[in-house]
Structure formats: structure tokens, C-alpha cells
Design a protein around this motif. Structure first.
Motif, PDB file in Angstrom:
ATOM      1  N   UNK A 119       0.858  -1.185   0.000  1.00 16.82           N
ATOM      2  CA  UNK A 119       0.000   0.000   0.000  1.00 16.82           C
ATOM      3  C   UNK A 119       0.892   1.231   0.000  1.00 16.82           C
ATOM      4  N   UNK A 120       0.536   2.200  -0.860  1.00 13.62           N
ATOM      5  CA  UNK A 120       1.309   3.451  -0.976  1.00 13.62           C
ATOM      6  C   UNK A 120       0.328   4.608  -0.910  1.00 13.62           C
ATOM      7  N   UNK A 121       0.647   5.605  -0.094  1.00 17.27           N
ATOM      8  CA  UNK A 121      -0.220   6.783  -0.002  1.00 17.27           C
ATOM      9  C   UNK A 121       0.594   8.015   0.313  1.00 17.27           C
ATOM     10  N   UNK A 122       0.224   9.102  -0.338  1.00 12.22           N
ATOM     11  CA  UNK A 122       0.801  10.403  -0.008  1.00 12.22           C
ATOM     12  C   UNK A 122      -0.345  11.345   0.341  1.00 12.22           C
ATOM     13  N   UNK A 123      -0.249  11.971   1.488  1.00 15.89           N
ATOM     14  CA  UNK A 123      -1.296  12.865   1.953  1.00 15.89           C
ATOM     15  C   UNK A 123      -2.361  12.145   2.742  1.00 15.89           C
ATOM     16  N   UNK A 193       4.859   3.865   2.546  1.00 13.63           N
ATOM     17  CA  UNK A 193       4.668   2.580   1.891  1.00 13.63           C
ATOM     18  C   UNK A 193       4.538   1.509   2.964  1.00 13.63           C
ATOM     19  N   UNK A 194       3.457   0.740   2.889  1.00 12.76           N
ATOM     20  CA  UNK A 194       3.118  -0.263   3.889  1.00 12.76           C
ATOM     21  C   UNK A 194       3.217  -1.649   3.270  1.00 12.76           C
ATOM     22  N   UNK A 195       3.733  -2.586   4.032  1.00 14.83           N
ATOM     23  CA  UNK A 195       3.817  -3.987   3.621  1.00 14.83           C
ATOM     24  C   UNK A 195       3.157  -4.848   4.686  1.00 14.83           C
ATOM     25  N   UNK A 196       2.318  -5.778   4.276  1.00 20.28           N
ATOM     26  CA  UNK A 196       1.803  -6.817   5.170  1.00 20.28           C
ATOM     27  C   UNK A 196       2.116  -8.172   4.553  1.00 20.28           C
TER      28      UNK A 196
END
Length: 210
Positions: A119-123, A193-196
Motif C-alpha cells: 500500500x502506498x499513499x501520499x497525503x 509505503x506499507x507492507x503486510x
């Protein structure tokens, strides 16, 4: 944004990427719907309820609970077993997020035998609940069936979510998965950036998620 005076992160952008497992890599597993875990040792426990799971720290507090809340929403005769937090999976996920951040923050899957959601997010505000919810929302694009054979994923629907498919949803609700561990890192542009990672992995071609 055309105005230089606009807030730096006024626009939230989200991307996810999925990992597909080939059934031939794991044909020894019993994947009958409703089957138990291979060692029979995992059942409902403290992390199936509310509150942080043992071992969760920092930004990951509530991640197991978020997964289990959405797993409990699946409409199936036999409820899905709750996941437990795995500190080794979490450490590996943290290391991978940090590596991706150092490499420019692209959504690139690792190699190995574990399931993996990115998962990737900005803001915007990013929480374990919002990360898992973004994966679960792919249910709106998904018609149940054997993974990548008789199921249907509306790709126009997932494209509108900035997602690469329905595999994030199927991984978080994969019945045979028992353990989860996650990590996140901040990129040079401020994005996260999130990793599961999941064990046993889900998304085996030709098999049912639950």
C-alpha cells in the motif's frame, strides 16, 4: 494543484499492488473450504476481539484487529478464524518497506513463500484501519469463485481504486491464512509505503478464498 500556496499534501493518492501464488507451488496443502490450520494450533484468541494484539508496536497498533474485523464480515457458514500477529513477519515487512522507500518507493513485491499486500499513499491520515479497508473495498469489484479461474474481478472497478486487482481482498479473507505481520516506511517525498505479509499465503490459482 496549480496554486503554489496550496497545502503540500492537499491531494491524497493511494496505490496498491497484489501478489498471486501459483497452486503448483503448494499442492501439498489441504485447502478445502472450512479446513483448519495445518498444525491445528490456531483458534479464536485475544486478538480476535478489540485492542492491540500482543507484539504490535507503534503505527502497527490495531493492525491485527483491523484484519480480523473485516474477516468477520465475510458471509460464510463457517466464520473465518482470526489472524494472530507474527513478530517475524512484521520485522520482515518492516525491512521490505524500508528497502522500497530507499529504492524510490515503487510498489514491487518481494520473493518468497509468504502472501504479501502493498500500500502506498501520499497525503491524508493513514492508519492500519484505513490501509486494510482499502484492500477490503475490492469486494465491490469481486465475484466469488476459484481464484483466477471461476471468480471475476472487474478491473475497471479496481482501476478506479488505483488498485491492481482483487487479490488484496482475497488475501485478507483467505481462510487458511493464520498469521500476519506488517511494517511501514516513509519515502523521500513524504509518502508512506506499507507492507503486510501473510502465513500461510493466500491467492492460489484455482482455489477458493473461503
Amino acid at each position: 494543484m496549480s496554486s503554489s500556496a496550496a497545502p503540500r499534501f492537499a491531494v491524497t493518492v493511494v496505490f496498491t499492488a497484489l501478489l498471486v501464488m501459483l497452486a503448483a507451488c503448494d499442492d501439498s496443502r489441504d485447502r478445502r473450504p472450512g479446513g483448519g490450520s495445518p498444525d491445528g494450533s490456531v483458534g479464536p484468541g485475544s486478538d480476535g476481539g478489540s485492542g492491540p494484539a500482543p507484539g504490535e508496536t507503534g503505527r502497527m497498533l490495531g493492525m491485527t484487529e483491523a484484519h480480523n474485523r473485516f474477516r468477520a464480515m465475510v458471509d460464510t457458514t463457517t466464520p473465518l478464524p482470526p489472524l494472530t500477529w507474527d513478530t517475524q513477519l512484521a520485522a520482515d515487512s518492516q525491512a521490505w518497506s524500508e528497502q522500497l522507500a530507499a529504492m524510490g518507493c515503487g510498489l514491487e513485491h518481494s520473493t518468497g513463500s509468504y502472501g504479501e499486500n502493498l500500500y502506498w499513499q501520499i497525503g491524508g491520515t493513514i492508519t492500519p484501519e484505513s490501509v486494510v479497508a482499502s484492500w477490503y473495498e475490492e469486494i465491490a469489484c469481486y465475484t466469488f469463485g476459484q481464484f483466477m479461474e471461476t471468480d471475476v474481478c472487474d478491473m475497471a472497478c479496481t482501476d478506479a481504486m488505483n488498485s491492481s486487482g482483487c487479490g488484496h481482498y482475497t488475501q485478507i479473507v483467505w481462510r487458511d491464512t493464520r498469521r500476519v505481520g506488517c511494517g511501514m516506511a516513509t519515502c523521500s517525498n513524504g509518502a508512506e509505503i506499507w507492507t503486510c505479509r501473510y502465513d500461510p499465503a493466500g491467492n492460489y490459482v484455482g482455489e477458493l478464498a473461503y
